[in-house]
Scaffold this motif. Structure first.
Motif, PDB file in Angstrom:
ATOM      1  N   ARG A  16      -3.836   3.266  11.699  1.00 22.76           N
ATOM      2  CA  ARG A  16      -4.031   4.250  10.634  1.00 22.76           C
ATOM      3  C   ARG A  16      -5.210   3.846   9.756  1.00 22.76           C
ATOM      4  O   ARG A  16      -5.559   2.684   9.672  1.00 22.76           O
TER       5      ARG A  16
ATOM      6  N   ARG B 203      -4.729   9.147  -3.322  1.00 17.97           N
ATOM      7  CA  ARG B 203      -3.337   8.881  -2.959  1.00 17.97           C
ATOM      8  C   ARG B 203      -2.847   7.596  -3.632  1.00 17.97           C
ATOM      9  O   ARG B 203      -1.715   7.537  -4.120  1.00 17.97           O
ATOM     10  N   LEU B 204      -3.689   6.596  -3.676  1.00 18.72           N
ATOM     11  CA  LEU B 204      -3.315   5.340  -4.318  1.00 18.72           C
ATOM     12  C   LEU B 204      -3.037   5.545  -5.802  1.00 18.72           C
ATOM     13  O   LEU B 204      -2.047   5.031  -6.339  1.00 18.72           O
TER      14      LEU B 204
ATOM     15  N   MET C 222      -2.405  -1.075   7.533  1.00 17.30           N
ATOM     16  CA  MET C 222      -2.694   0.257   8.047  1.00 17.30           C
ATOM     17  C   MET C 222      -3.499   0.200   9.342  1.00 17.30           C
ATOM     18  O   MET C 222      -3.181   0.876  10.328  1.00 17.30           O
TER      19      MET C 222
ATOM     20  N   PRO D 206      -6.968   3.274   6.046  1.00 20.43           N
ATOM     21  CA  PRO D 206      -6.510   2.954   4.685  1.00 20.43           C
ATOM     22  C   PRO D 206      -6.348   4.227   3.852  1.00 20.43           C
ATOM     23  O   PRO D 206      -6.999   5.250   4.103  1.00 20.43           O
ATOM     24  N   ASN D 207      -5.496   4.163   2.865  1.00 27.06           N
ATOM     25  CA  ASN D 207      -5.216   5.310   2.016  1.00 27.06           C
ATOM     26  C   ASN D 207      -6.425   5.687   1.162  1.00 27.06           C
ATOM     27  O   ASN D 207      -7.261   4.837   0.849  1.00 27.06           O
ATOM     28  N   THR D 208      -6.501   6.931   0.767  1.00 27.17           N
ATOM     29  CA  THR D 208      -7.550   7.358  -0.154  1.00 27.17           C
ATOM     30  C   THR D 208      -7.230   6.850  -1.555  1.00 27.17           C
ATOM     31  O   THR D 208      -6.069   6.554  -1.885  1.00 27.17           O
TER      32      THR D 208
ATOM     33  N   ASN E 132       0.845  -1.193   0.000  1.00 28.69           N
ATOM     34  CA  ASN E 132       0.000   0.000   0.000  1.00 28.69           C
ATOM     35  C   ASN E 132       0.881   1.243   0.000  1.00 28.69           C
ATOM     36  O   ASN E 132       2.076   1.157   0.270  1.00 28.69           O
ATOM     37  N   PRO E 133       0.308   2.432  -0.280  1.00 24.39           N
ATOM     38  CA  PRO E 133       1.133   3.636  -0.404  1.00 24.39           C
ATOM     39  C   PRO E 133       1.504   4.276   0.935  1.00 24.39           C
ATOM     40  O   PRO E 133       2.188   5.302   0.939  1.00 24.39           O
ATOM     41  N   GLY E 134       1.051   3.701   2.069  1.00 25.94           N
ATOM     42  CA  GLY E 134       1.278   4.357   3.350  1.00 25.94           C
ATOM     43  C   GLY E 134       2.331   3.728   4.227  1.00 25.94           C
ATOM     44  O   GLY E 134       2.911   4.390   5.086  1.00 25.94           O
TER      45      GLY E 134
ATOM     46  N   ARG F 179      -5.388  -0.032  -1.140  1.00 24.79           N
ATOM     47  CA  ARG F 179      -5.519   1.057  -0.170  1.00 24.79           C
ATOM     48  C   ARG F 179      -4.855   0.716   1.156  1.00 24.79           C
ATOM     49  O   ARG F 179      -4.414   1.606   1.881  1.00 24.79           O
TER      50      ARG F 179
ATOM     51  N   TRP G 159       7.183   6.206  -1.178  1.00 22.42           N
ATOM     52  CA  TRP G 159       7.055   5.675  -2.535  1.00 22.42           C
ATOM     53  C   TRP G 159       8.405   5.438  -3.188  1.00 22.42           C
ATOM     54  O   TRP G 159       8.580   4.476  -3.943  1.00 22.42           O
TER      55      TRP G 159
END
Length: 333
Positions: free
Chosen positions: A105, A112-113, A100, A107-109, A65-67, A95, A71
């Motif tokens: 935390r 953002r993904l 997360m 999950p990413n939006t 995931n991106p969090g 996500r 990156w």
């Protein structure tokens, strides 16, 4: 149809590596693992050993995931593995559920993904990308190649997968839902000016080869609970009876009473007692080899390019061997 093996990176890592070697010997061409830093061991460390101990297997997370990582770190890690072993990685991304939430935390939006998909691919393939307003390029990347496959269920996520991803990961094997979701991804790709056929379709689900259907169901019931996490998010966003999401996906979680991540993705998970047999049968591949072959042929007709076996139950080796002896050759023919 390609075949993948999906594992959790439970210690010892040597067993994960051994099962991946066994999978390659049996005709599997992809090896995937979960990616949740608190619940399991760090997968990218183990990937280097899987790649070193196999010759053709393509390796990646299902899903990162991106969090969890920045990156450029994710891109550099993939690029390093590719430089060492010859472009044999795939970046599965979503996500972020367990990775997360276990760390407290959200999950990413999707925004953002979507941005992360472009940046990670560009950096890993040697192109310049902007990270937090800073132009970056990894200067040592030569001839890098990183397909990015996105996991999705909901309409907005399916659209994003069609617009940006090289592949679509669907974590269930129900033919009706597969047809609905593949169409959504393909339509979004066409609307974005992409070739719909260029998006690789990967269905991932537990498989258990046995004549004892009751036991197979109990070993795979955890999957309905895991999928239920994502379904609960869709219901909270779109409502219980929305024409945006099929009720064939959402109806079964009415009895859901929360979820304990300490049992995530494991047979015997007590948080999955709400999952009925019907859902286990629809979402998974169970029964004798002939039943697997029949369902896989139906999925292939719907455009599925790869079936990835979630092998988290009490018959890991026998499932790999049964697929290698009977199921993979039948689909190859």
């Amino acid at each position: 149809m390609d075949f993948g093996l999906v594992l959790q990176t439970d210690p010892p890592a040597s067993r994960v590596i051994s099962l991946m070697k066994r999978a390659e010997r049996n005709g599997f061409t992809y090896g995937w693992t979960f990616d949740s830093a608190v619940l399991w061991q760090e997968p990218f460390v183990i990937y280097s050993q899987i790649l070193a101990n196999t010759t053709k297997l393509r390796i990646g997370p299902m899903v990162t995931n991106p969090g969890t990582r920045t990156w450029e770190v994710t891109a550099s890690t993939f690029a390093t593995l590719n430089d060492m072993f010859g472009n044999r990685t795939v970046c599965g991304i979503g996500r972020g559920d367990s990775a997360m939430r276990v760390a407290g935390r959200r999950p990413n939006t999707l925004a953002r993904l979507g941005e992360a998909i472009d940046v990670i691919r560009d950096l890993a393939e040697g192109r310049e990308a902007e990270v937090d307003g800073q132009p970056l390029r990894i200067p040592w990347v030569r001839d890098g190649r990183l397909p990015v496959w996105m996991a999705a269920y909901g309409p907005k996520a399916l659209a994003l997968a069609g617009q940006k991803a090289d592949g679509f990961i669907l974590q269930l094997a129900d033919p009706y839902l597969t047809e609905w979701m593949v169409k959504a991804v393909r339509d979004a790709a066409a609307q974005a000016g992409r070739d719909p056929g260029s998006v690789t379709i990967c269905v991932a689900a537990p498989a258990y080869v046995s004549d004892d259907l009751a036991h197979a169901r109990e070993q795979c019931r955890w999957f309905g609970g895991m999928v239920g996490n994502h379904v609960a998010d869709l219901v909270s966003r779109y409502g219980e009876h929305s024409d945006m999401v099929p009720e064939a996906l959402t109806a079964y979680i009415k009895g859901r009473q929360g979820y304990d991540y300490s049992h995530h993705g494991r047979a015997g998970n007590p948080s999955t007692d709400f999952v009925p047999d019907e859902i286990v049968d629809r979402f998974c591949l169970l029964g004798p080899a002939e039943a697997h072959i029949e369902k896989l042929k139906a999925l292939r007709e719907l455009g599925v390019d790869q079936f990835a076996v979630y092998d988290m139950h009490d018959a890991q080796e026998t499932t790999i061997d049964a697929y290698g002896a009977e199921i993979i050759p039948a689909l190859a023919r």
